[in-house]
Scaffold this active site. Structure first.
Site, PDB file in Angstrom:
ATOM      1  N   ASP A   1       1.159  -1.283   0.037  1.00  0.00           N
ATOM      2  CA  ASP A   1      -0.003  -0.214   0.039  1.00  0.00           C
ATOM      3  C   ASP A   1       1.020   1.345  -0.224  1.00  0.00           C
ATOM      4  O   ASP A   1       1.945   1.527   0.260  1.00  0.00           O
ATOM      5  CB  ASP A   1      -1.474  -0.151   1.195  1.00  0.00           C
ATOM      6  CG  ASP A   1      -1.844   1.224   0.835  1.00  0.00           C
ATOM      7  OD1 ASP A   1      -2.657   1.184  -0.429  1.00  0.00           O
ATOM      8  OD2 ASP A   1      -2.510   0.876   2.463  1.00  0.00           O
ATOM      9  N   GLY A   2       0.496   2.119  -0.798  1.00  0.00           N
ATOM     10  CA  GLY A   2       1.401   3.798  -1.162  1.00  0.00           C
ATOM     11  C   GLY A   2       1.644   3.773  -2.031  1.00  0.00           C
ATOM     12  O   GLY A   2       1.891   5.043  -1.729  1.00  0.00           O
TER      13      GLY A   2
ATOM     14  N   GLY B   1      -0.728   5.436  -4.565  1.00  0.00           N
ATOM     15  CA  GLY B   1      -0.771   6.866  -4.990  1.00  0.00           C
ATOM     16  C   GLY B   1      -0.619   7.898  -4.519  1.00  0.00           C
ATOM     17  O   GLY B   1       0.085   9.021  -4.434  1.00  0.00           O
TER      18      GLY B   1
ATOM     19  N   ARG C   1      -0.863   9.406  -9.389  1.00  0.00           N
ATOM     20  CA  ARG C   1      -0.723   8.144  -8.814  1.00  0.00           C
ATOM     21  C   ARG C   1       0.043   7.231  -9.445  1.00  0.00           C
ATOM     22  O   ARG C   1       0.644   6.045  -9.099  1.00  0.00           O
ATOM     23  CB  ARG C   1      -2.380   7.695  -8.379  1.00  0.00           C
ATOM     24  CG  ARG C   1      -3.122   8.684  -7.042  1.00  0.00           C
ATOM     25  CD  ARG C   1      -4.646   8.581  -7.146  1.00  0.00           C
ATOM     26  NE  ARG C   1      -4.503   7.379  -6.942  1.00  0.00           N
ATOM     27  CZ  ARG C   1      -4.192   6.767  -5.553  1.00  0.00           C
ATOM     28  NH1 ARG C   1      -3.942   7.338  -4.235  1.00  0.00           N
ATOM     29  NH2 ARG C   1      -4.676   5.974  -4.715  1.00  0.00           N
TER      30      ARG C   1
ATOM     31  N   HIS D   1       1.999   3.433  -9.311  1.00  0.00           N
ATOM     32  CA  HIS D   1       1.631   1.671  -9.361  1.00  0.00           C
ATOM     33  C   HIS D   1       2.875   1.062 -10.076  1.00  0.00           C
ATOM     34  O   HIS D   1       3.993   0.284 -10.141  1.00  0.00           O
ATOM     35  CB  HIS D   1       0.690   1.822 -10.080  1.00  0.00           C
ATOM     36  CG  HIS D   1      -0.631   2.079  -9.113  1.00  0.00           C
ATOM     37  ND1 HIS D   1      -0.669   1.564  -7.815  1.00  0.00           N
ATOM     38  CD2 HIS D   1      -1.878   2.990  -9.608  1.00  0.00           C
ATOM     39  CE1 HIS D   1      -2.060   2.746  -7.232  1.00  0.00           C
ATOM     40  NE2 HIS D   1      -2.191   2.952  -8.941  1.00  0.00           N
TER      41      HIS D   1
ATOM     42  N   GLU E   1     -12.873  -4.677  -3.588  1.00  0.00           N
ATOM     43  CA  GLU E   1     -12.808  -2.794  -3.340  1.00  0.00           C
ATOM     44  C   GLU E   1     -12.941  -2.295  -4.116  1.00  0.00           C
ATOM     45  O   GLU E   1     -13.256  -0.733  -4.539  1.00  0.00           O
ATOM     46  CB  GLU E   1     -12.547  -2.876  -2.239  1.00  0.00           C
ATOM     47  CG  GLU E   1     -14.025  -3.339  -0.592  1.00  0.00           C
ATOM     48  CD  GLU E   1     -13.394  -4.817  -0.815  1.00  0.00           C
ATOM     49  OE1 GLU E   1     -14.286  -5.534   0.084  1.00  0.00           O
ATOM     50  OE2 GLU E   1     -12.372  -4.838  -0.281  1.00  0.00           O
TER      51      GLU E   1
ATOM     52  N   LEU F   1      10.431 -21.315  -4.824  1.00  0.00           N
ATOM     53  CA  LEU F   1       9.475 -19.879  -4.171  1.00  0.00           C
ATOM     54  C   LEU F   1       7.718 -19.792  -4.268  1.00  0.00           C
ATOM     55  O   LEU F   1       7.454 -20.093  -5.736  1.00  0.00           O
ATOM     56  CB  LEU F   1       9.887 -18.358  -4.166  1.00  0.00           C
ATOM     57  CG  LEU F   1       8.728 -17.175  -3.319  1.00  0.00           C
ATOM     58  CD1 LEU F   1       8.584 -17.352  -2.116  1.00  0.00           C
ATOM     59  CD2 LEU F   1       8.784 -15.854  -4.092  1.00  0.00           C
TER      60      LEU F   1
ATOM     61  N   SER G   1      -7.899  -4.035   5.553  1.00  0.00           N
ATOM     62  CA  SER G   1      -8.520  -4.262   4.389  1.00  0.00           C
ATOM     63  C   SER G   1      -9.269  -5.274   3.163  1.00  0.00           C
ATOM     64  O   SER G   1      -8.867  -5.468   2.374  1.00  0.00           O
ATOM     65  CB  SER G   1      -7.533  -3.109   3.085  1.00  0.00           C
ATOM     66  OG  SER G   1      -7.265  -1.771   3.565  1.00  0.00           O
TER      67      SER G   1
HETATM   68  C1  IPE Z   1      -5.222  -2.198  -0.127  1.00  0.00           C
HETATM   69  O1  IPE Z   1      -4.769  -1.202  -0.093  1.00  0.00           O
HETATM   70  C2  IPE Z   1      -5.264  -3.329  -0.756  1.00  0.00           C
HETATM   71  C3  IPE Z   1      -4.277  -3.660  -1.517  1.00  0.00           C
HETATM   72  C4  IPE Z   1      -2.873  -3.158  -1.425  1.00  0.00           C
HETATM   73  C5  IPE Z   1      -3.920  -4.230  -2.936  1.00  0.00           C
HETATM   74  P1  IPE Z   1      -6.280  -0.058  -0.265  1.00  0.00           P
HETATM   75  O2  IPE Z   1      -5.687   1.489  -0.552  1.00  0.00           O
HETATM   76  O3  IPE Z   1      -6.944  -0.786  -1.311  1.00  0.00           O
HETATM   77  O4  IPE Z   1      -6.567  -0.016   1.382  1.00  0.00           O
HETATM   78  P2  IPE Z   1      -7.557   0.627   1.654  1.00  0.00           P
HETATM   79  O5  IPE Z   1      -8.845   1.306   0.955  1.00  0.00           O
HETATM   80  O6  IPE Z   1      -7.158   2.252   2.158  1.00  0.00           O
HETATM   81  O7  IPE Z   1      -8.078   0.030   3.460  1.00  0.00           O
HETATM   82  C1  IPE Z   2      -1.417   0.083  -3.256  1.00  0.00           C
HETATM   83  O1  IPE Z   2      -1.456   1.890  -3.245  1.00  0.00           O
HETATM   84  C2  IPE Z   2      -1.903  -0.133  -4.835  1.00  0.00           C
HETATM   85  C3  IPE Z   2      -3.588  -0.897  -4.763  1.00  0.00           C
HETATM   86  C4  IPE Z   2      -4.407  -0.925  -3.989  1.00  0.00           C
HETATM   87  C5  IPE Z   2      -3.355  -1.184  -5.849  1.00  0.00           C
HETATM   88  P1  IPE Z   2      -2.939   3.111  -3.150  1.00  0.00           P
HETATM   89  O2  IPE Z   2      -2.746   3.292  -4.623  1.00  0.00           O
HETATM   90  O3  IPE Z   2      -3.757   2.130  -2.351  1.00  0.00           O
HETATM   91  O4  IPE Z   2      -1.696   3.993  -2.426  1.00  0.00           O
HETATM   92  P2  IPE Z   2      -2.452   5.127  -1.969  1.00  0.00           P
HETATM   93  O5  IPE Z   2      -2.714   4.012  -0.700  1.00  0.00           O
HETATM   94  O6  IPE Z   2      -3.601   5.726  -2.062  1.00  0.00           O
HETATM   95  O7  IPE Z   2      -1.215   5.637  -1.376  1.00  0.00           O
HETATM   96 MG    MG Z   3      -3.666   2.756  -0.595  1.00  0.00          MG
END
Ligand code: IPE
Ligand code: IPE
Ligand code: MG
Length: 244
Positions: free
Chosen positions: A22-23, A25, A35, A39, A69, A133, A198
């Protein structure tokens, strides 16, 4: 030198690691970029994490790539994520095969387009005999979806008299839940600072050690992965028992 198998026996090294990547974006936004750039850069961190898991002889790595989601995001972002997934599969699968990696995609694949479903099936087939793996990519995955699907399978079996309701136990549930390997997740890492699941693997995380870091996924590297492993090695896992 202590062998990795000894470390696993002593509970100092996890057999199965799950990662919520996560993170992306926020990482891109911080530098004034779209964003989507986050990715794209996130795929490099995934490569590093896979390499590190292999170096450490971790048996199973399960990464959360796209949740049930995540369809609610803007259309453009969803389509970029899908394309990225396909591109990475196409460009990396031969290398993964050479590295003896077995790839499995877990999730509801019926929502993916035909081209993607075909590529996933081909990639899984190519690597199915590999013994290194096990890399599970959770795509269009949700822990609740997983448990719901497992329930449907068991209900159908019960209605067809293939199973008695009173015989259903946790082992049988294990058999119908999405297969992420023979063991549950030992260590679950989430980058990006949020301290929630999540809807990642709910069943398989029941006794996982959780590790949260503020580092955003594109900045995640081997040093940080090692920090998570060090934290795991210092945990006492009781599984409900006392430590005596
Ligand atoms: C969880 O991240 C899903 C993935 C990393 C694929 P999200 O960014 O979707 O989660 P929330 O919405 O912050 O809970
Ligand atoms: C995780 O990063 C990747 C996916 C959920 C696919 P995010 O896209 O959720 O990035 P943030 O959390 O918005 O920074
Ligand atoms: Mg996220």
């Amino acid at each position: 030198m202590t062998k990795n198998t000894d470390l696993v026996k002593q509970n100092l090294l996890p057999k199965h690691v799950g990662i919520i990547m996560d993170g992306n974006g926020r990482w891109a936004k911080k530098q004034g970029k779209d964003r989507i750039f986050g990715h794209q850069c996130g795929t490099k961190s995934l490569r590093k994490a896979i390499e590190f898991a292999r170096e450490k002889s971790i048996n199973i790595l399960t990464v959360f790539a796209f949740s049930t989601e995540n369809w609610q995001r803007p259309k453009k972002e969803v389509s970029v994520l899908m394309n990225l997934f396909l591109i990475v599969l196409k460009t990396e699968i031969k290398k993964m095969h050479k590295q003896n990696i077995k790839l499995k995609v877990v999730g509801d694949l019926s929502n993916f387009n035909v081209g993607m479903q075909k590529k996933i099936a081909e990639s899984e087939k190519l690597t199915q005999g590999n013994t290194g793996l096990l890399l599970n990519v959770a795509a269009n995955y949700g822990g609740r979806w997983d448990i719901t699907e497992a329930t449907k399978i068991l209900l159908r079996k019960a209605l067809n008299n293939e199973i008695n309701v009173q015989d259903i136990n946790e082992n049988i549930m294990d058999g119908v839940i999405q297969q992420t390997g023979l063991v549950d997740v030992d260590l679950m890492i989430r980058t990006g600072g949020e301290t929630r699941l999540s809807n990642f693997l709910l069943w398989q995380l029941a006794y996982a050690e959780l590790y949260f870091t503020d580092v955003l996924w594109p900045d995640f590297d081997k040093v940080l992965f090692q920090k998570a492993l060090d934290s795991f090695a210092g945990r006492t896992r009781n599984f409900g028992k006392t430590s005596e």
